[in-house]
Design an enzyme around this catalytic site. Structure first.
Site, PDB file in Angstrom:
ATOM      1  N   HIS A 184       0.821  -1.205   0.000  1.00 52.83           N
ATOM      2  CA  HIS A 184       0.000   0.000   0.000  1.00 52.83           C
ATOM      3  C   HIS A 184       0.859   1.260   0.000  1.00 52.83           C
ATOM      4  CE1 HIS A 184      -4.021  -1.539   0.249  1.00 52.83           C
ATOM      5  NE2 HIS A 184      -3.783  -2.257   1.331  1.00 52.83           N
ATOM      6  N   CYS A 215      -0.152   2.489  -4.500  1.00 52.79           N
ATOM      7  CA  CYS A 215      -0.987   3.644  -4.809  1.00 52.79           C
ATOM      8  C   CYS A 215      -0.236   4.940  -4.508  1.00 52.79           C
ATOM      9  CB  CYS A 215      -2.271   3.597  -3.988  1.00 52.79           C
ATOM     10  SG  CYS A 215      -3.317   2.165  -4.301  1.00 52.79           S
TER      11      CYS A 215
END
Length: 389
Positions: A173, A229
């Site tokens: 992430h 991301c």
């Protein structure tokens, strides 16, 4: 206050808890003993102490986040092109799946395993020089915690010299947060999330830049492959390559308005990231035909496997083409079927061939199509510069 002390064996900086008398290195596993400070009235010279004194340790917070100013970019390198990469090869590969949490990802372990396999088989990286950090590692010092990732990044650049080729890969992430030191054009810092981010916090791009970018000397080459991301400028490099669907490009200046130098001390850094700073990256089974992978990592390895990794421009075009195949621009992030999709039979295929078809839907979110990005410490002709690890 946390302090830094060099490992007595491999010299990796270690974060020393207050009052600790010894610490084990997560890289080489050696113990470093810490002697207490001498009494106030002791006149024994420091050289007579059996172990390094804790009074000589450097405080951590400001040294990581606000390091001393780097040399001027105009006088730090000797003339002429850097020597070719022919020396030692070293890599840190991080795959974080956030197991048993609401943030769990399914493809990051596959990403890490595939990247290791490719580095060894295609680019002759010795297995002994690849440091893997995933939740599947039995050794606690190899888990992708914030402390272990930070120490691994220090190990990656420790003692590097001209001719060295370094790789940093992260699959997990990413996020962004408000920029508090005014070194971001868009006002946001990019971050990577270790497995213990809920308790230990995130790894901010300022820290990444200070740890693996600015120390690099002349003749050292670093490639970062970050599948996360909001990762477009996660290494805080000075230049970002803006490329359109036709392959035409321009370099965008991302040097901080303050004039702070975010480049190296002479080395070269290239960063491939999964998406732009305002986009998210997909964790999907659609590319492999069954097994979950990060879309960007799969596209990166596939491009090299199919012979498109000759130049940085050809590699970027191939990666974007693969990802555009599975994203329907009119449906945001919804994944669509790939006609004549095939599974690689040499790299990814050897690791994930035969995986069961997914029985879960891919999470969908309305947003712009994922666009892999390239950034670097210097502007260059992307179709003229040969790619090599």
């Amino acid at each position: 206050m946390l302090l830094l002390v060099d490992c007595s064996s491999c010299r990796t900086p270690l974060q020393l808890p207050a009052g600790a008398t010894r610490i084990r290195c997560s890289v080489c596993r050696a113990f470093t003993l810490i002697a207490p400070d001498p009494p106030p009235h002791s006149h024994a010279p420091a050289s007579h102490l059996p172990f390094p004194s804790s009074s000589s340790v450097i405080p951590t917070p400001t040294s990581f986040i606000n390091p001393p100013s780097a040399p001027s970019p105009f006088n730090h390198a000797p003339p002429g092109p850097p020597p070719p990469v022919h020396g030692p090869k070293r890599a840190v590969i991080v795959g974080v799946s956030y197991k048993n949490t609401k943030a769990e990802l399914k493809g990051c372990i596959n990403d890490a395993q595939c990247m290791k396999f490719m580095l060894m088989k295609r680019f002759q990286f010795p297995e002994s020089c690849i440091l893997m950090l995933t939740e599947e590692e039995a050794d606690p010092s190899r888990l992708p915690t914030k402390n272990n990732i930070t120490m691994a990044m220090h190990w990656l650049v420790q003692g590097c010299k001209p001719g060295d080729s370094l790789v940093f890969h992260f699959s997990g992430h990413g996020n962004n947060q408000e920029d508090y030191n005014s070194d971001e054009i868009d006002g946001f810092d990019e971050t990577l999330l270790p497995m213990d981010y809920a308790t230990s916090g995130v790894i901010v791009d300022d820290e990444i830049n200070a740890t693996i970018v600015r120390p690099l000397p002349y003749g050292v080459k670093l490639h970062a492959i970050v599948d996360a991301c909001h990762s477009g400028t996660v290494l805080d490099l000075p230049y970002l390559c803006r490329m359109d669907r036709l392959g035409q490009y321009d370099w965008e200046d991302h040097r901080p308005p303050s004039g702070m130098w975010k480049g190296t001390s002479g080395g070269e850094v290239f960063s491939f990231t999964g998406c732009d700073d305002d986009q998210t990256s997909a964790d999907t089974p659609q590319l492999s035909g069954g097994a979950w992978t990060g879309a960007m990592t799969y596209a990166f390895i596939q491009a090299i496997e199919r012979g498109h990794g000759t130049t940085y421009g050809s590699l970027m075009n191939a990666m974007r083409s693969t990802i555009h195949e599975i994203f329907d621009k009119n449906k945001g992030r919804e994944l669509v079927e790939v006609e004549d999709g095939d599974l690689l039979t040499t790299l990814l295929g050897l690791l994930i061939l035969g995986a069961a078809p997914p029985d879960e839907e891919v999470n969908q979110a309305s947003q712009k199509t994922q666009e892999p990005q390239l950034s670097a410490t210097e502007e260059f002709a992307v179709y003229g510069k040969a790619f090599s690890l």
